[in-house]
Design a protein around this motif. Structure first.
Motif, short mmCIF file in Angstrom:
data_model
loop_
_atom_site.label_atom_id
_atom_site.label_comp_id
_atom_site.label_asym_id
_atom_site.label_seq_id
_atom_site.Cartn_x
_atom_site.Cartn_y
_atom_site.Cartn_z
N LYS A 89 1.17 -0.92 0.04
CA LYS A 89 -0.16 0.11 0.15
C LYS A 89 0.83 1.37 0.62
O LYS A 89 1.72 1.74 0.87
N VAL A 90 0.75 2.32 -0.68
CA VAL A 90 2.03 3.23 -1.16
C VAL A 90 0.47 4.40 -0.98
O VAL A 90 -0.10 4.51 -2.06
N GLU A 91 0.78 5.47 -0.14
CA GLU A 91 0.26 6.37 -0.13
C GLU A 91 0.91 7.96 -0.06
O GLU A 91 2.22 7.53 0.67
N ARG A 104 12.06 2.84 -6.95
CA ARG A 104 12.96 2.52 -6.62
C ARG A 104 12.82 2.69 -4.93
O ARG A 104 13.46 2.95 -3.97
N ALA A 105 12.00 4.00 -4.70
CA ALA A 105 11.48 4.50 -3.92
C ALA A 105 10.48 3.57 -2.75
O ALA A 105 10.87 3.33 -2.22
N ILE A 106 9.85 2.90 -3.42
CA ILE A 106 9.44 1.53 -2.51
C ILE A 106 9.99 0.70 -1.92
O ILE A 106 10.83 0.35 -0.84
N LEU A 120 15.99 2.13 -2.65
CA LEU A 120 17.01 2.18 -2.99
C LEU A 120 17.66 3.65 -3.40
O LEU A 120 18.73 4.33 -3.29
N ASP A 121 16.12 4.32 -3.44
CA ASP A 121 16.38 5.48 -3.70
C ASP A 121 15.58 6.29 -1.65
O ASP A 121 14.30 6.25 -1.76
N GLU A 122 15.66 7.12 -1.15
CA GLU A 122 14.53 7.68 0.23
C GLU A 122 13.73 8.63 -0.09
O GLU A 122 14.22 9.59 -0.34
N SER A 175 4.30 6.97 2.74
CA SER A 175 4.32 5.90 3.68
C SER A 175 3.87 4.47 2.50
O SER A 175 3.76 4.73 1.23
N VAL A 176 5.11 4.32 2.43
CA VAL A 176 4.25 2.67 1.64
C VAL A 176 4.21 1.33 2.66
O VAL A 176 5.48 0.95 3.74
#
Length: 339
Positions: free
Chosen positions: A11-13, A64-66, A69-71, A76-77
């Motif tokens: 769940k990505v928000e 990559r964000a999930i 790998l890149d902050e 929220s993930v």
């Protein structure tokens, strides 16, 4: 199984990924590249969700964000009930056995100094997934699973073709028994005939191992073959989201219609109108106000230039179909528009 009955795996928000642009003698932050700008979506267990769009739309950055790998800048993930962004780096490294990635370039992502056996053993050792005495056997099982032979275990990456190297990348991802695999343009560097083989392999592995995929691609033909649901991105924003059948038969956003019109057709009797978009994709450093697509959209009005459209359900469409366009009801048509 209805959407309500499916288990949400990811769940990505409100995910944002801004990259600072520094300059001057003191290296101050002058501006930001807004690569991903406030997107939300869910992935259900066992499905393939694809993100599609032009180069620079933010789809690979999302993957990559999930994985951190890149902050990510904010948002929220949540994976399987765990907030990934709240984990320490050590905790996140442990969690990565559940989330793996297959990169676009199968050669650059493999260590040229290691044999296939060493590559797969290293992944298992880092995540400590099996007792040491069982790992060699697992290497051979993985090679067979992805269509390579046990005799190839002690060869180096340069001794394989592009398609075989991508199979090694898939085997490495599988070596730690993940639940979710992010395939970042996993077939775009391969010949068309090899693409089909790798896509069929991914579908076969999904059936046999119960895998969940986030599939990132710019190719609508590939996405049509492998997806259950599709997200269309443009300049860091989600512009449309639907199940595969709905998206291809009843697209609502002008950008989605343009993408679909570019797919080559084998039906010589059906005349297909190609929608040519004017201009270039604007810079993610200074994206347009209002709707990001208004500078290239033939239907843009004043409200498009000033107000950002929210994702909403189109009239006469099914649940789960969302699009971000102020005028989609007026311009809606099951067939590509004649522009």
């Amino acid at each position: 199984m209805s959407v309500q009955e499916k288990k949400i795996l990811l769940k990505v928000e409100h995910l944002k990924q801004y990259f600072p642009i520094k300059g001057g003698i003191l290296g101050r932050t002058l501006n930001y590249v807004k690569a991903v700008d406030d997107i939300s979506f869910t992935i259900y267990e066992g499905e393939t969700l694809s993100i599609v769009g032009e180069s620079g739309c933010g789809k690979s950055t999302t993957g990559r964000a999930i994985l951190r790998l890149d902050e990510p800048t904010s948002g929220s993930v949540e994976f399987d009930g765990v907030d990934l962004l709240a984990l320490s780096k050590k905790e996140m490294n442990k969690m990565r056995k559940n989330l793996q990635i297959i990169f676009q370039d199968p050669y650059a992502s493999l260590n040229p100094r290691q044999t296939v056996r060493q590559i797969l053993l290293e992944a298992m050792e880092i995540q400590n997934v099996l007792p040491k005495n069982e790992r060699d056997k697992r290497v051979l099982e993985l090679l067979e699973l992805v269509g390579l032979s046990a005799q190839q275990a002690d060869r180096y990456p340069h001794e394989f073709s592009g398609g075989q190297r991508q199979r090694i990348g898939i085997a490495r991802a599988l070596s730690v028994n993940p639940k979710l695999i992010i395939a970042d343009e996993a077939v775009s560097a391969l010949d068309v005939s090899i693409q089909a083989q790798v896509l069929n392999l991914l579908k076969k592995l999904q059936r046999e191992l119960g895998l969940t995929y986030l599939f990132i691609s710019h190719d609508m033909g590939v996405v049509r073959y492998i997806s259950d649901r599709i997200i269309v991105m443009y300049l860091g924003k989600i512009v449309e989201m639907a199940d595969k059948k709905t998206l291809f038969e009843n697209p609502q956003h002008p950008y989605t219609k343009a993408l679909l019109s570019a797919i080559p057709s084998t039906d010589i009797d059906r005349k297909k109108e190609r929608i040519i978009l004017k201009g270039d994709v604007p810079s993610p450093i200074n994206p347009p106000t209002g709707c990001r697509f208004h500078s290239r959209c033939p239907f843009a009005t004043d409200v498009c230039r000033t107000t950002n459209p929210e994702l909403r359900k189109p009239k006469h469409s099914n649940e789960g179909h969302l699009a971000a366009c102020h005028h989609m009801e007026e311009i809606s048509s099951p067939k590509p528009l004649n522009i």
